[in-house]
Design a protein around this motif. Sequence first.
Motif, PDB file in Angstrom:
ATOM      1  N   THR A 326      25.651  -6.156   4.925  1.00  0.00           N
ATOM      2  CA  THR A 326      25.745  -4.922   4.016  1.00  0.00           C
ATOM      3  C   THR A 326      27.090  -4.654   3.644  1.00  0.00           C
ATOM      4  OG1 THR A 326      25.781  -3.326   5.945  1.00  0.00           O
ATOM      5  CG2 THR A 326      23.633  -3.953   5.106  1.00  0.00           C
ATOM      6  N   THR A 346      24.648  -1.009   1.844  1.00  0.00           N
ATOM      7  CA  THR A 346      23.295  -1.413   1.444  1.00  0.00           C
ATOM      8  C   THR A 346      23.569  -2.947   1.619  1.00  0.00           C
ATOM      9  OG1 THR A 346      23.919  -1.340  -1.136  1.00  0.00           O
ATOM     10  CG2 THR A 346      22.653   0.485   0.001  1.00  0.00           C
ATOM     11  N   ALA A 347      22.177  -3.704   1.444  1.00  0.00           N
ATOM     12  CA  ALA A 347      22.315  -5.059   1.712  1.00  0.00           C
ATOM     13  C   ALA A 347      23.098  -5.740   0.444  1.00  0.00           C
ATOM     14  CB  ALA A 347      20.873  -5.613   1.508  1.00  0.00           C
ATOM     15  N   ARG A 348      23.821  -6.628   0.845  1.00  0.00           N
ATOM     16  CA  ARG A 348      24.389  -7.780  -0.107  1.00  0.00           C
ATOM     17  C   ARG A 348      23.471  -8.563  -0.846  1.00  0.00           C
ATOM     18  NH1 ARG A 348      29.642  -9.893   1.402  1.00  0.00           N
ATOM     19  NH2 ARG A 348      29.022 -10.954  -0.453  1.00  0.00           N
ATOM     20  N   VAL A 353      17.639  -7.413   4.454  1.00  0.00           N
ATOM     21  CA  VAL A 353      18.027  -6.647   5.604  1.00  0.00           C
ATOM     22  C   VAL A 353      16.858  -5.807   5.990  1.00  0.00           C
ATOM     23  CG1 VAL A 353      19.825  -5.079   6.862  1.00  0.00           C
ATOM     24  CG2 VAL A 353      20.262  -6.529   5.296  1.00  0.00           C
ATOM     25  N   MET A 406      17.956   2.417   8.681  1.00  0.00           N
ATOM     26  CA  MET A 406      17.866   2.266   7.303  1.00  0.00           C
ATOM     27  C   MET A 406      17.361   3.642   6.574  1.00  0.00           C
ATOM     28  SD  MET A 406      17.422  -1.568   6.134  1.00  0.00           S
ATOM     29  CE  MET A 406      18.174  -1.513   4.762  1.00  0.00           C
ATOM     30  N   TYR A 411      20.406   2.552   2.725  1.00  0.00           N
ATOM     31  CA  TYR A 411      21.860   2.567   3.319  1.00  0.00           C
ATOM     32  C   TYR A 411      21.515   2.356   5.197  1.00  0.00           C
ATOM     33  CZ  TYR A 411      24.000   4.062  -0.610  1.00  0.00           C
ATOM     34  OH  TYR A 411      24.287   3.965  -1.965  1.00  0.00           O
TER      35      TYR A 411
END
Length: 526
Positions: A326, A346-348, A353, A406, A411
């Motif tokens: 993230t 947050t997730a790439r 995730v 999360m 997030y």
Amino acid sequence: MAGMNLGYLAVRSAAAYPDYPAVICGDSVVTYRVFNERVNRAASALRRLGLAKGERVAILSPNRPELLEVLFATWKAGLAAVPMNFRLHRDEVRYILNHSEAKVLVHAGVYQDDLDRIAGDLAATRVTICLDDLAGKERGHPLTALDYRALLDSGDAEEWVEPVDGDDLAWIFYTSGTTGRPKGAMLTHRILLLMALNTCADIYPFGHDDIGLHAAPLSHGSGLYALPLIAKGGTNVILPSSRFDPETVFAAMERHRVTVLPFMAPTMVKRLIESEARTRYDLRSLRCIVYGGAPMYVEDLAAGLKAFGPVFAQVYGQGECPMTVTGLSRHEHDLNRPDRLASAGTARLGVQVRIQDAEGSALAPGSIGEIAVRGDLVMKGYWRDPEATSATIVNGWLRTGDVGYMDEHGYLYILDRTKDMIISGGNNIYPREVEEVLLCHPAIQEVCVFGVPDPEWGEAVKAVVALRPGHAATEAELISFCRNHLASYKKPRSVDFVEELPKNAYGKVLKRDLRARYWDGRTRRV
């Protein structure tokens, strides 16, 4: 499946920006044309050593320009790189060389004495290449010893890049594992190329006008972040000293008009923030500081934003999923949103995730569980360790060993680790490694090692020991004992003595109970 060799990143920039600085170190400036020619010479020389495609080339050196040359030469030759932390103890170096079955070791001259001591124990390594001039000095080992300068002179500058499949091994990233021994995360050409692309998309849009200063080791995060810089034709500034000194960093930033610090541990960032030398230098060129490797406290981030402005970008990840799982972008580092500052972002792009329970089932937003990730950025597996691979990648999901939750907006908030890893100053330390060394001391009956809060390093290594009846030992003695058998950063910073370690009904040491005493009252446990 066909793929692109990472070596083409250097080829592309040499064609597009031949006279632009690729690497600067002190007063030395190497253009992209010269950089690519040196890479070609090193690659052709490596091929002439008779290495088969996919064989490993280990690298052991503090930061210097040649490290980037060797990395790209290794890839162009169709080989896999094994960069090692330059602060490792020789016993750890020996283990990684043998485990990776590296045929060649490229090293700085400062490691010559250690190499002499372990040379007879190396099973696969047959050739050493010294980056420094050791002409006229006796070689204390039976390996074939070459000088890097002579190697370049013997090489061919003609362009040749070995064709690879996307799943071909490019980098073995050694990280601590559950057995207490380092594990080698296998990173392919496709993984690292996707990492470079996603870094530009999610973390910072590296460009040709960027000048990056590498203050962290090129063998780890900073080296990975050199890839997008080189891919985009930016400049890599390398500090001539391996010692991290804030004023030296500031002076280099002013001199070279540095725009980005590609990767820094929170410990480094905190020292930059707190250094009074910051006000004596013109740092207005700075656009971004990428930090990660350990959590950073909200109060430290707030101080950093006041000192440097909105330049911070956070990354959370591990060697098994480079560089991040993230990320928290620069515009999300908002003092008006302290809740977001406490998150890992947050997730790439390229990864999914989720939070899951012990059985691997996904949990709802707000639920606490293990952080898991899947996607094309996840490692191929652990080198020569199928058991650890199958335990870590389950049903396609990489179990990070970290605990968190999360929120409803995606997030991620990191709370703890299921594994007992200690992260001190951005360095991973596995307690069992330290415990096994301490148990070799004749005065120690039993020991428990874990991380405790530290205002500078994030976590510090704490050892709690019970001595054998009739034996004595001091804190300083035990710390010194560890220093003689481990990399210095792994040694305990403090030792507490108890009559007996607390245990459950089955005789297992209650490490969590011991550790909790030092973290009492804190919202974070890492």
